[in-house]
Design an enzyme around this catalytic site. Structure first.
Site, PDB file in Angstrom:
ATOM      1  N   LEU A  25      12.598   8.547  -6.392  1.00  0.00           N
ATOM      2  CA  LEU A  25      12.487   9.038  -5.066  1.00  0.00           C
ATOM      3  C   LEU A  25      11.097   9.549  -4.514  1.00  0.00           C
ATOM      4  O   LEU A  25      10.604  10.407  -5.291  1.00  0.00           O
ATOM      5  CB  LEU A  25      13.414   9.983  -4.885  1.00  0.00           C
ATOM      6  N   ASP A  26      10.606   8.696  -3.513  1.00  0.00           N
ATOM      7  CA  ASP A  26       8.948   9.063  -3.091  1.00  0.00           C
ATOM      8  C   ASP A  26       8.176   9.228  -4.229  1.00  0.00           C
ATOM      9  O   ASP A  26       7.223   9.712  -3.779  1.00  0.00           O
ATOM     10  CB  ASP A  26       9.378  10.558  -2.527  1.00  0.00           C
ATOM     11  N   ALA A  27       8.156   8.510  -5.156  1.00  0.00           N
ATOM     12  CA  ALA A  27       7.213   8.294  -6.159  1.00  0.00           C
ATOM     13  C   ALA A  27       6.927   6.976  -6.503  1.00  0.00           C
ATOM     14  O   ALA A  27       5.696   7.022  -7.587  1.00  0.00           O
ATOM     15  CB  ALA A  27       7.802   9.169  -7.475  1.00  0.00           C
TER      16      ALA A  27
END
Lengths: 284, 284, 284, 284
Positions: A227-229
């Site tokens: 996530l979001d990485a």
């Protein structure tokens, strides 16, 4: 803009790659209008992007591929060839907030960004009228909070049916399941409303307000199962001060989100982004 | 610039504060040259900063304090009064890297920033010559890795001896012990070489490079006992791209660090920063 | 940084240039670490810059030149070859204001910018001590307002005596005579304290204040005989508001001037700037 | 957002103004939620803007006006009182390019900017469908190149008929006649596609490209009878490089135009802009 081919290559670095590729182009009288190279010193990996006028070459896309293939094999290249005459098919996904979607639709209908939109997917029905006014099919795919699997199955099917080359999450507020992320590597583009890696996850403007930062930002990145990485394509920021409450940050941030998403999408559409590990090379 | 008083106030918000303060100033024919207010809607706390020409008032600093005190008590104010004619005493601390220190010394000797430097403290001796050329005492206080306590005792003593109003950590690479941080609340200013809260701790440019961000930044903040988590005074960023290796980020970042630290320090010297919880109001 | 050669080329655009150059490098096992190309569609002129590891080549600078010359002639190239192991000699000129000079001297002594400073020239004596502390000769060349010719003769002689490759006007407040400008084309670098072409000439911050602009800037450009109209290398801006008087603009502007000049000079030192008509290509 | 009154004042500076106004508010138990002051040292003119919660006052707009009038007269104030509950009526004018108009319509329909649009005026018919989809009347007022007077008479009439408080020229490409400009002082807002005062007049991106600037910008300003020289409300810039041709500048510039116009309009709608001579005070 004249029709052209975009040749995008990555391979282990060694002496002679540029010579081999440029020789090949020159030997067919190819006219190079853009050329970018990058040699990563840490991984010893090489990246390049050439744009060649289609009219300068004596063969078409298929002929290009066949003749270039031996060079590609010699240098163990991962490569792609794109004809600027055919558009990428991009499925847009949104939720209730319309600022990013509206902005992309404007850029699409004005021709500022060149791509096809087979459909818009949303877990809400709010944006139907506006999307349909553009003559674009709108699929409302509701989410059941207690069992999101049917929603994602429908999303997955709709993307496949659309023959999508890419998906843009234009403030679509659900977290895609890992298997869907993995099926479209470096092809699902998200806009996150913070300057990542600050404020991962939900409500980043609330987090930013709580921390008292003096700049807020937005990040356009490829979606991975982490996530979001995923690899960052583009970022930007805008100044805030103590007068700005969370609502103001939301409002100021929208302008950054729109601009950053549009820039990131343009880079993707023009084959300017190359993913290397968890980072991007952007030949802007 | 004409001599003036800076009156800085914070108190619980209620009707009549501005009227009471401005009445007081007006009743003594005080000439207000700058006025800032902020009313925090969440905490219902009020902040203000007035600058009043000294020559317009019929009394001096002591007289001002005495006459103003009843108003301050009525509204339960925390307040300070500063005479722009007297400089703050700021101890500078550095390590080996000189970019921030050099920049501050230039601003000091050119009069761009108005403050006194009783001494420079460093855990290394490298910068002695340059500092002493300015006529400023330089104290080399070495650190024993296995027992840092004597170093911090010496630092603490030197700050006390210097009669310091503030301390600037101009890329001083040691973490101050909690008791020292607590002794000087909202008075120790640090420059962190990242856009906080991204990349807390050591080697932020390495972290930034590893994450592949497209902007790097710097943060000027007050030091608290919570590492890199104190109230942020100022931040800024600069664009980087795939060509920029860690060394380039270090180099590009230095320019941001210098500018952000100088801005933050100026705000502090001019009593423009008010700390509220873990956030700042900056009347810039 | 490993020693390398910078090969910088411009010539009329045609098929085969990249192939010829990269073939040449590859045939000698040259390892290209940086490669930039630009093809100007309007003028049909081509520009490129390669950085090649010195240790990868079987010959030195002289051997490179001799072997490359036939290719250069075939394509009517203007070209230069630079060994990164030898520094450019840059004469700095200043007046009374020290912010740009101080900043450049810091970058020089810290090794952030790699160049030699044979001397500093000034029409005032104020900065002598600071410059001489660095071990750099300082020549005070006064100006007679009624007859500036002797001053410029002395400047001209000092530049020649210094064997200068480049001259930096670090807020040197005199207008160089046309013949001096023409003797060093694309080699005299000026920092102008406005966002050109706004506010040409004297007192740009006063002009900016009078016009009420919301951003002020600085411009680094090559000097030509046409005042403030030479090719622009780099520009940047900073936000101002109604609170900022001319003095504040001067102060805020200094930070932009320093940064913009340092960036422009770095591009020049690293042979990244190519002048084309009155514009620059900057391979940043 | 709770209903409030915005009290905006300018007058010759003297001791006691803030006291008089804040006393008045406090004596009626008025709750001030925003307060800005500015004292111009050159002209000795004073500016202030207060926002007061409507519910905290024992009277309405009319009562406020009557009671405040004596104070206004005592200090020779120019002043206005606005009820945040009633929207300004803003006529939008456009030509063929839709980016600014689309952006404003999005902000209007999403409620991000709070104002009424009585109609859109255009010298072309292209944008009718899009505007009418929003339920907003669209008036196509063609221009006869050889005699523009009838066009401007129609424009003038339409603005009057609309009962407009303000007019936004959202890339309307005609120069308004002086008498029309003078009829609506500080009420006609233009977006100019350059960083004024650079590149006044036609085709600023072509001018910018020819000059080789490294940043391009946009300027939101009030229209006066002096072309592109009215008081500047807001400006911003974006970086360009040698790769960017005029078409790219046009495209990159659009994003800056939209943002700068939206910010400028918001300031105007919220009564944050005060014109002083040919400059603005913006209480942002």
């Amino acid at each position: 803009m004249e029709r052209a081919y975009r040749l995008v290559i990555s391979c282990p670095d060694q002496v002679g790659i540029v010579a081999a590729v440029s020789d090949f182009i020159a030997s067919h009288q190819g006219w190079i209008t853009e050329a970018h190279h990058y040699s990563d010193p840490d991984s010893q990996w090489f990246f390049m992007r050439y744009v060649v006028r289609a009219s300068s070459l004596p063969f078409g896309e298929q002929g290009f591929r066949e003749r270039f293939n031996p060079i590609a094999e010699r240098y163990a290249m991962r490569w792609s060839l794109t004809d600027t005459g055919s558009n990428k098919r991009v499925v847009l996904m949104a939720s209730k907030q319309a600022h990013c979607l509206s902005d992309l639709l404007y850029r699409w209908r004005s021709g500022e960004l060149k791509f096809d939109i087979p459909c818009v997917l949303s877990n809400h029905d709010e944006l139907r009228d506006y999307v349909e006014w553009h003559g674009i099919p709108y699929h409302h795919l509701p989410v059941n909070k207690d069992d999101k699997a049917p929603h994602f199955a429908a999303v997955s099917q709709a993307i496949a049916d659309a023959g999508a080359d890419a998906v843009v999450l234009a403030r679509y507020m659900q977290i895609l399941p890992p298997d869907l992320c993995q099926r479209y590597p470096s092809s699902i583009i998200n806009i996150h409303h913070s300057f990542l890696p600050s404020f991962v996850g939900a409500k980043p403007y609330h987090q930013a307000s709580a921390r008292g930062v003096k700049l807020i930002g937005a990040t356009c990145h490829y979606v991975t199962s982490d996530l979001d990485a995923g690899p960052i394509i583009e970022q930007d920021v805008v100044r805030v001060n103590h007068h700005n409450r969370v609502e103001d940050m939301v409002s100021l941030g929208k302008d950054v989100e729109k601009t950053v998403l549009a820039r990131g999408l343009r880079y993707h559409l023009e084959d300017r982004v190359m993913v290397h590990g968890n980072k991007t090379i952007v030949f802007a």
